[in-house]
Design an enzyme around this catalytic site. Structure first.
Site, PDB file in Angstrom:
ATOM      1  N   GLU A   1      41.492  49.402  39.612  1.00 34.55           N
ATOM      2  CA  GLU A   1      41.610  48.614  40.284  1.00 34.55           C
ATOM      3  C   GLU A   1      42.141  48.734  41.679  1.00 34.55           C
ATOM      4  OE1 GLU A   1      42.437  44.464  39.028  1.00 34.55           O
ATOM      5  OE2 GLU A   1      41.272  43.748  40.685  1.00 34.55           O
TER       6      GLU A   1
ATOM      7  N   GLU B   1      35.680  37.887  35.192  1.00 29.37           N
ATOM      8  CA  GLU B   1      36.519  36.839  35.097  1.00 29.37           C
ATOM      9  C   GLU B   1      35.811  35.612  35.973  1.00 29.37           C
ATOM     10  OE1 GLU B   1      40.603  37.327  35.150  1.00 29.37           O
ATOM     11  OE2 GLU B   1      40.633  38.690  33.448  1.00 29.37           O
TER      12      GLU B   1
ATOM     13  N   TYR C   1      45.405  39.882  27.296  1.00 29.95           N
ATOM     14  CA  TYR C   1      46.248  40.769  27.739  1.00 29.95           C
ATOM     15  C   TYR C   1      47.831  40.133  26.868  1.00 29.95           C
ATOM     16  CZ  TYR C   1      44.695  42.311  32.186  1.00 29.95           C
ATOM     17  OH  TYR C   1      43.955  43.182  33.018  1.00 29.95           O
TER      18      TYR C   1
ATOM     19  N   GLU D   1      39.463  44.656  29.782  1.00 26.39           N
ATOM     20  CA  GLU D   1      40.912  44.405  30.055  1.00 26.39           C
ATOM     21  C   GLU D   1      41.883  44.361  28.993  1.00 26.39           C
ATOM     22  OE1 GLU D   1      41.597  42.445  33.795  1.00 26.39           O
ATOM     23  OE2 GLU D   1      39.812  43.065  34.593  1.00 26.39           O
TER      24      GLU D   1
HETATM   25  O1  AHR Z   1      44.220  43.664  35.543  1.00 22.35           O
HETATM   26  C1  AHR Z   1      44.736  42.809  36.633  1.00 22.35           C
HETATM   27  C2  AHR Z   1      43.899  41.830  36.681  1.00 22.35           C
HETATM   28  O2  AHR Z   1      43.941  40.879  35.530  1.00 22.35           O
HETATM   29  C3  AHR Z   1      42.484  41.929  37.013  1.00 22.35           C
HETATM   30  O3  AHR Z   1      42.305  41.932  38.367  1.00 22.35           O
HETATM   31  C4  AHR Z   1      41.968  40.502  36.522  1.00 22.35           C
HETATM   32  O4  AHR Z   1      40.385  40.782  36.125  1.00 22.35           O
HETATM   33  C5  AHR Z   1      42.789  39.930  35.442  1.00 22.35           C
HETATM   34  O5  AHR Z   1      43.053  38.813  35.600  1.00 22.35           O
END
Ligand code: AHR
Length: 492
Positions: free
Chosen positions: A27, A175, A242, A299
């Site tokens: 990114e 997202e 995450y 992600e």
């Molecule tokens: O990876 C960092 C951020 O995490 C990304 O930009 C977003 O898609 C997510 O919230």
């Protein structure tokens, strides 16, 4: 010593492990693209058309199959026309999501495709649905993929690229339940239907359209999206998950300074991926029993507090053996769900979150996570086979051993992680449906859980040959030291 039983049945094939499960995400965030990947042609750091040679070599080595770009949250504020043409006249903008820094757009569409061509990976473009227009996205696709006479194809030629590129993976929004517009599922899916109508297949290029899927365990989002996607050849929906050790986004925990208890909690949270894939998969099964639509975990990874003294908007964090165990567990889970999961992209490739590579000026460090991708690359394109683990609990919270197995060209690859920080385990691997004649290769990565690679000592954590393994009457016995990751290759 603890004992662990692993039961593999090579005749019980779950599906093919799409190589794209071993993908990365890059990114315009902090030092991922600029400095990390792209340094510009005038840099003294060895580069090819501005792209770092060391990074390309490292990604070629792990056979990186796919790279997602330009975001993330950045994707929904990215206007692709700002990133083409003469660099000196490209628009400068504010990167509002990530530190408010100036984005000079010197890395754009041409540079991204050049990067993918140098690495030899598939490009995965995340299109702007949040703040863009349908026409803008439609024109981007025309620019990238149309071979005939048209305004966008002419513009591409004027900018130095005669032939179109091949673009398979196209995400439509990122997202959109959050930074991509804070939309409700029904609103997003209606927008998605409109946008995707104008994403055309030009000149033999076939788009693999991906809709924005759920955040972690937002089952409702998956339900609404799957119910309303319509019959327009959507091939994937995304999932973001995450691992945040504390569960508190304001104080997530340190990347390198953590207690054993925090470590076990990190792994426990990581293993939740299994539940996510199972339950989202069950919802998808109701609408798509034939598995025409893939789940794309575009992600994943650990998200800690940033390293002290670094810009909080840059999400720079170190990477220890804890991260390696997280990667090993996640990849084992993804392998075993390959009948539904067709792509995954760790966040992120360089210098951001659970990065596989860190850079500092001309220096480059391969993180423990990188080495896991290296060890596991043998799974790419192989058949995932039944693999059950009967193991003790570690840290009173998690199963001690995680494993997966696959077969390709008659060779069997078994990957295992001993998640305990303190205890070794003797593992007996019982194999049915495959007559193993020899162990052709065995490697290990083993270090204390807080160990890491840095610019002073980039090779502290690395892969070594593994001797503590034997084959007897077709079954394998091995002793896995505490906090280790092992790959065993068998041949007939
Ligand atoms: O990876 C960092 C951020 O995490 C990304 O930009 C977003 O898609 C997510 O919230």
């Amino acid at each position: 010593m603890e004992k662990t039983g692993v039961y593999i049945n090579a005749k019980d094939v779950k599906g093919r492990i799409n190589p794209e499960i071993y993908g990365n995400f890059s990114e315009h965030l902090g030092r991922c693209i600029y400095e990390g990947i792209y340094v510009g042609e005038s840099s003294t750091i060895p580069n090819t058309r501005g792209i770092r040679n060391d990074i390309v070599k490292a990604f070629r080595h792990i056979k990186l199959p796919v790279l997602r770009w330009p975001g993330g949250c950045f994707a929904d504020e990215y206007h692709w026309k700002d990133g083409i043409g003469e660099k000196s006249s490209r628009k400068k903008m504010i990167n509002t999501n990530w530190g408010g820094v100036v984005e000079d757009n010197s890395f754009g569409t041409h540079e991204f495709f050049d990067l993918c061509e140098q690495i030899g990976c598939e490009p995965y473009i995340a299109g702007n649905l949040g703040s863009g227009t349908v026409n803008e996205l439609a024109e981007w696709i025309e620019y990238m993929t149309f071979d005939g006479v048209s305004p966008m194809a002419e513009l591409r030629r004027k900018n130095g690229r005669e032939k179109p590129w091949k673009l398979k993976y196209l995400g439509i929004g990122n997202e959109n339940w959050g930074c991509g517009g804070n939309m409700r599922a029904q609103y997003y899916v209606d927008e998605y239907r409109r946008y995707q109508s104008f994403c055309k297949n030009f000149s033999g290029n076939e788009l693999f359209k991906i809709a924005c899927g759920p955040n972690a365990d937002d089952w409702d989002w998956t339900e609404v999206i799957m119910k309303n996607l319509g019959p327009w050849h959507t091939r994937g929906i995304s999932l973001h998950y995450y691992t945040v050790p504390s569960g508190n986004w304001d104080k997530k925990g340190s990347a390198r300074d953590f207690t054993d208890e925090e470590y076990y909690e990190t792994i426990r949270k990581t293993l939740y991926m299994e539940t996510l894939l199972t339950r989202h998969g069950q919802i998808m099964d109701r609408y798509d029993p034939a598995h025409n639509i893939g789940l794309i975990v575009d992600e994943w990874g650990c998200w800690y507090d940033v390293e002290e003294g670094t810009n909080p908007g840059f999400l720079y964090q170190q990477n220890t053996m804890r991260d390696a165990v997280v990667a090993a567990c996640n990849l084992n889970i993804l392998n075993s769900h390959c009948d539904r999961v067709i792509m995954a992209n760790i966040a992120q490739a360089v210098n951001v979150l659970q990065a596989v590579i860190l850079t500092e000026g001309a220096g480059m460090v391969l993180t423990p996570t990188y080495h896991v991708f290296d060890m596991y690359k043998a799974h790419q394109g192989a058949d995932s086979v039944y693999c059950y683990v009967d193991t003790a609990k570690a840290g009173e919270k998690i199963p001690m051993v995680s494993a997966s197995a696959s077969v390709k060209d008659d060779a069997m690859t078994i990957t295992l992680a001993n998640c305990s920080v303190s205890d070794d385990t003797e593992v007996k691997i019982n194999i049915a449906g495959y007559e193993a004649g020899k162990i052709s290769d065995a490697v290990i990565m083993n270090a204390p859980v807080r160990e890491l690679n840095d610019f002073d000592d980039p090779d502290r954590v690395n892969i070594k040959e593994f001797d503590d393994v034997s084959l007897y009457e077709g079954n394998v016995t091995a002793t896995l030291p505490a906090c280790s990751i092992v790959r065993i290759t068998l041949e007939k």
